[in-house]
Write an enzyme that holds these catalytic residues in place. Sequence first.
Site, PDB file in Angstrom:
ATOM      1  N   CYS A 116      42.969  37.112  39.987  1.00 26.47           N
ATOM      2  CA  CYS A 116      42.962  37.915  41.223  1.00 26.47           C
ATOM      3  C   CYS A 116      44.364  38.348  41.653  1.00 26.47           C
ATOM      4  CB  CYS A 116      42.250  37.163  42.339  1.00 26.47           C
ATOM      5  SG  CYS A 116      40.511  36.921  41.943  1.00 26.47           S
ATOM      6  N   HIS A 257      44.324  40.404  48.838  1.00 25.10           N
ATOM      7  CA  HIS A 257      43.233  40.321  47.876  1.00 25.10           C
ATOM      8  C   HIS A 257      41.945  40.063  48.665  1.00 25.10           C
ATOM      9  CE1 HIS A 257      40.664  39.141  44.674  1.00 25.10           C
ATOM     10  NE2 HIS A 257      40.632  37.870  45.017  1.00 25.10           N
ATOM     11  N   ASN A 287      34.401  40.912  45.621  1.00 24.86           N
ATOM     12  CA  ASN A 287      35.678  40.572  45.000  1.00 24.86           C
ATOM     13  C   ASN A 287      35.748  41.254  43.629  1.00 24.86           C
ATOM     14  OD1 ASN A 287      37.817  39.367  43.713  1.00 24.86           O
ATOM     15  ND2 ASN A 287      37.263  37.268  44.265  1.00 24.86           N
TER      16      ASN A 287
END
Length: 332
Positions: A116, A257, A287
Amino acid sequence: MVTMRPVKISGLSAFVPPHVLTNEDIEKLVDTSNDWILQRTGIRERHIVDPGMATSDIALPAARAAMEEAGITPDDIGFIVVGTTTPDTIFPSTACVLQAKIGASNAWGFDLGAACSGFTYALTVGWQMVASGAAEHALVVGADVMSSIIDYTDRSTCVLFGDGAGAVVLSVAGPDEARLIDFAHEIDGHGGPALCMPAGGSRRPASHETIDQRMHFVKQEGATVFKFAVRKSGEIAVRLLSKHGLTGADLSLYVSHQANRRIIEATAERIGLAPEKVVINLERYGNTTAGTIPLALADARADGRLKKGDLVLLTSVGAGFTVGSILLRWSL
Ligand code: UT7
């Protein structure tokens, strides 16, 4: 000694595949509810590729649009870095696949694995290439087809992730132009088991057994990752801001993020940020791993919330663990 040149973002674009998977769709796959997903994560829906579509396919439209905005041709790109956890194939790299697709005949490059934090780390690497003079323009991509490694029988992970891509072009900034300012990154390999794909690498190559045991999918100890992300996002943000004598009050926008609304809000509170300075768009995308930050930047710009000259902080926490933060002045 190499004199480092100032570097700016000269083009930005993001792309998600058209197919939408809503919380209601997921309710039909596993024992979950729209209420649980919304309350615990803030996610309502995510975009998923159609079968046969790979990471380079969703990176391509973003890369092309970013180059167009930068006013450059593919031949002007000297370096390509693709932050991804879901490359088209283990090898060749998705950077090579993308290079051929866009026809960037003067570029070299590679994929970067930071989960990520893929975009924040790739942005840092591309930045150093342009700053050092190794490239005049760099193409930085964050892209993931998470649906290719998600177990849609595991309710603890399948509600969280989506597919998406973003790209920026980096170029030399003029003396008075807004630019990338600084970064602070950390890795902590002790966190590895908390978020991983157990098989498919050299430790556990694919076999009937690994497939039967569903080891080619994302496994996550959600609460462990959650606690680490809340603590580290705040810490890294404060560290980078303090280094420059800044606080949250100095920021125009905070772009994190996008994993969980609660993580982003806790970090914003820790930095002392007003809610209107915080970008949260995970409701529509989930996500997307390396795709989240360019997607959030593109959305914030489209909404008029991200403007030229804005002081912006990016942060990311991902598998590894990887922790990233970048401070920049928005240049578009
Ligand atoms: O981007 C990379 C980094 N990743 C992250 O940042 C993700 C970090 N983690 C999280 O966002 C959260 O931990 C989750 C959203 C994954 C989970 O939220 P949580 O509040 O930490 O829940 P939990 O894992 O502690 O689970 C609570 C309960 C459990 O039931 P019991 O054991 O209390 O009876 C789970 O089985 O919720 C259950 N549960 C679900 N229930 C309905 C887990 N997933 C689901 C689900 N629907 N989808």
